[in-house]
Motif scaffolding. Structure first.
Motif, PDB file in Angstrom:
ATOM      1  N   THR A   1      -1.218   7.262  -1.034  1.00 45.85           N
ATOM      2  CA  THR A   1      -2.503   6.826  -1.569  1.00 45.85           C
ATOM      3  C   THR A   1      -2.829   7.673  -2.798  1.00 45.85           C
ATOM      4  O   THR A   1      -2.160   8.678  -3.064  1.00 45.85           O
ATOM      5  CB  THR A   1      -3.617   7.016  -0.536  1.00 45.85           C
ATOM      6  OG1 THR A   1      -3.736   8.414  -0.242  1.00 45.85           O
ATOM      7  CG2 THR A   1      -3.348   6.228   0.736  1.00 45.85           C
TER       8      THR A   1
ATOM      9  N   GLU B   1       3.045   1.918   2.474  1.00 39.82           N
ATOM     10  CA  GLU B   1       3.243   2.318   3.860  1.00 39.82           C
ATOM     11  C   GLU B   1       4.700   2.121   4.260  1.00 39.82           C
ATOM     12  O   GLU B   1       5.301   1.089   3.958  1.00 39.82           O
ATOM     13  CB  GLU B   1       2.361   1.490   4.794  1.00 39.82           C
ATOM     14  CG  GLU B   1       0.892   1.764   4.636  1.00 39.82           C
ATOM     15  CD  GLU B   1       0.036   0.931   5.579  1.00 39.82           C
ATOM     16  OE1 GLU B   1      -1.154   1.221   5.659  1.00 39.82           O
ATOM     17  OE2 GLU B   1       0.558  -0.007   6.223  1.00 39.82           O
TER      18      GLU B   1
ATOM     19  N   CYS C   1       1.883   6.930   4.167  1.00 38.78           N
ATOM     20  CA  CYS C   1       1.239   6.114   3.147  1.00 38.78           C
ATOM     21  C   CYS C   1       0.981   6.955   1.903  1.00 38.78           C
ATOM     22  O   CYS C   1       0.404   8.044   1.988  1.00 38.78           O
ATOM     23  CB  CYS C   1      -0.075   5.551   3.678  1.00 38.78           C
ATOM     24  SG  CYS C   1      -0.844   4.392   2.527  1.00 38.78           S
TER      25      CYS C   1
ATOM     26  N   ALA D   1      -2.072   8.170   6.031  1.00 37.75           N
ATOM     27  CA  ALA D   1      -2.002   6.959   6.866  1.00 37.75           C
ATOM     28  C   ALA D   1      -2.815   7.109   8.144  1.00 37.75           C
ATOM     29  O   ALA D   1      -2.818   6.222   8.988  1.00 37.75           O
ATOM     30  CB  ALA D   1      -0.546   6.652   7.203  1.00 37.75           C
TER      31      ALA D   1
ATOM     32  N   ARG E   1       0.828  -1.211   0.000  1.00 32.27           N
ATOM     33  CA  ARG E   1       0.000   0.000   0.000  1.00 32.27           C
ATOM     34  C   ARG E   1       0.859   1.256   0.000  1.00 32.27           C
ATOM     35  O   ARG E   1       0.334   2.364   0.043  1.00 32.27           O
ATOM     36  CB  ARG E   1      -0.881   0.042   1.250  1.00 32.27           C
ATOM     37  CG  ARG E   1      -2.078  -0.847   1.177  1.00 32.27           C
ATOM     38  CD  ARG E   1      -3.095  -0.481   2.244  1.00 32.27           C
ATOM     39  NE  ARG E   1      -3.403   0.945   2.183  1.00 32.27           N
ATOM     40  CZ  ARG E   1      -3.670   1.699   3.242  1.00 32.27           C
ATOM     41  NH1 ARG E   1      -3.655   1.194   4.442  1.00 32.27           N
ATOM     42  NH2 ARG E   1      -3.945   2.981   3.109  1.00 32.27           N
TER      43      ARG E   1
END
Length: 91
Positions: free
Chosen positions: A22, A7, A20, A64, A5
């Protein structure tokens, strides 16, 4: 921690925080740096000021679900964590 992901862990003042990358974080980064595409953002991220690096860290921490005083992070650790998050998510 889920590397798939994007992370990565970053220690800030003795506490482990997660960053993180995204899709939402990418969109926020594009907006923060005035970029119209991922390739433009990539070129822009190559040379960051300390303030810009702190902005990137704050965005990745928020993505995150975390927060911390990013001004307490050593510049090298900040740069490595950001690079690791991008490599994990896009690599």
């Amino acid at each position: 921690m889920n590397a798939a992901r994007g992370e990565v862990a970053l220690e800030i003042e003795g506490k482990t925080h997660v960053l993180c990358l995204t899709l939402g974080a990418l969109a926020e980064l594009e907006a923060a740096f005035g970029c119209a595409s991922l390739s433009e953002l990539q070129a822009r991220l190559v040379r960051l000021s300390a303030q810009e690096l702190s902005t990137v860290l704050e965005i990745l921490l928020r993505a995150a679900g975390s927060s911390a005083d990013v001004m307490k992070v050593a510049p090298g650790a900040a740069a490595r964590a950001v690079a690791e998050a991008f490599n994990a998510a896009l690599g």
